[in-house]
Enzyme design. Sequence first.
Site, short mmCIF file in Angstrom:
data_model
loop_
_atom_site.label_atom_id
_atom_site.label_comp_id
_atom_site.label_asym_id
_atom_site.label_seq_id
_atom_site.Cartn_x
_atom_site.Cartn_y
_atom_site.Cartn_z
N GLU A 192 -0.50 17.72 -55.58
CA GLU A 192 -0.51 17.41 -54.48
C GLU A 192 0.68 17.52 -53.79
O GLU A 192 0.55 16.81 -52.30
CB GLU A 192 -1.70 16.12 -54.45
CG GLU A 192 -1.43 14.98 -53.98
CD GLU A 192 -0.91 14.51 -55.82
OE1 GLU A 192 -1.10 12.68 -56.24
OE2 GLU A 192 -1.53 15.27 -56.98
N HIS B 187 -12.97 17.90 -59.50
CA HIS B 187 -11.59 18.96 -59.54
C HIS B 187 -11.56 19.31 -58.69
O HIS B 187 -11.40 20.09 -58.16
CB HIS B 187 -11.06 19.22 -60.66
CG HIS B 187 -10.59 17.90 -60.99
ND1 HIS B 187 -8.77 17.96 -60.60
CD2 HIS B 187 -10.72 17.38 -62.36
CE1 HIS B 187 -8.69 16.36 -61.98
NE2 HIS B 187 -10.19 15.96 -62.96
#
Length: 347
Positions: free
Chosen positions: A258, A228
């Site tokens: 995203e 991440h």
Amino acid sequence: GAACITLGVLVGTQHGGGFAFAAVMAGNWLVVIGYALIFIGVQRFSGLRPRAGTVLLIATLSVAPVLAMPDLEADAVARGVLVGAVMGCFSIAIAATLAGGGGVQRLTAAVFAINAVMDFAYGAWVLVTPSAAGPGVEGGWATTVFLVWTIMMAFVTGAALALMVSERLRDELDRQASHDPLTDLLNRRGFDLVAEKLFASRSRDLQPFSVLMIDLDHFKRVNDGHGHEVGDRVLTHVARTLSVHLRAEDVFARWGGEEFIVLMPNCDAAQAAEAAQRLRAALAINPSSPRVTISVGIASGDADDDGLTGLKRRADGALYEAKACGRDRAVAAGATTRMAFESGGLG
């Protein structure tokens, strides 16, 4: 700083016994140190990095000549001119530091500017009229007025500085509520607030608006394969790259995960398609590591169409179509305006 100023005035007015001169010296030093502390504080508040030790040393040395003025009566004028000038200089420095800020900050700067005028005026007055000066409240009337003004300034500036800090905290909380902490873009709430105001303010002109919904392709693979932390760096890179290739009037936000969104005022379908291609090309030229591509959904219309909510919904549908068609492309919503830009068509 305000506490030092108040304490300095109280100490400096104690002239009984054999410690009269020590009280005057300590009082003057505390007042000047108070102004120096406020100066250090407002410098830090303004994002500067003052050398606190150097500032305090300068403040101490500036009142050191008082040591050579042991006669409370005969040296009152020289002492008043010196201390008034030092306080005036610090007030000017504080006002100059705060002058470029917001409402409460500018008001505080004005207060210190007025204080500087009072400080210099006191020094000039006692220089011209020596009888107006004295070693304490029982001395000359000018000194009494100056001491009262200094105490008032300590309370006024203390309140003003507290309001200034409160205003800064409120602005920071507002920003945290409307901005994404990772990319520093508007978040969904911030986008809706700004976009709705922009849409409403220009709706009467019937100018075209366009919305781009942008999604990073296969971003889950980045998080799963690289972690991440790397994924966060990729998101930040994409946000920064796309921001450079948008217009100043465009509203750019991280929609979630995203996914990003852009509201483009005064932008028709053809211009929006060109902008989407420009963003894809920019990311291809300046790729992230690991490399990612984007899919873009485009919707265009004006205020008489289904509004901002409708534009977002149509752009989201076009984005899903771009994903279904293989990703790494832009698709415009609407049967008559649909355009798809394949990854090989960036030239």
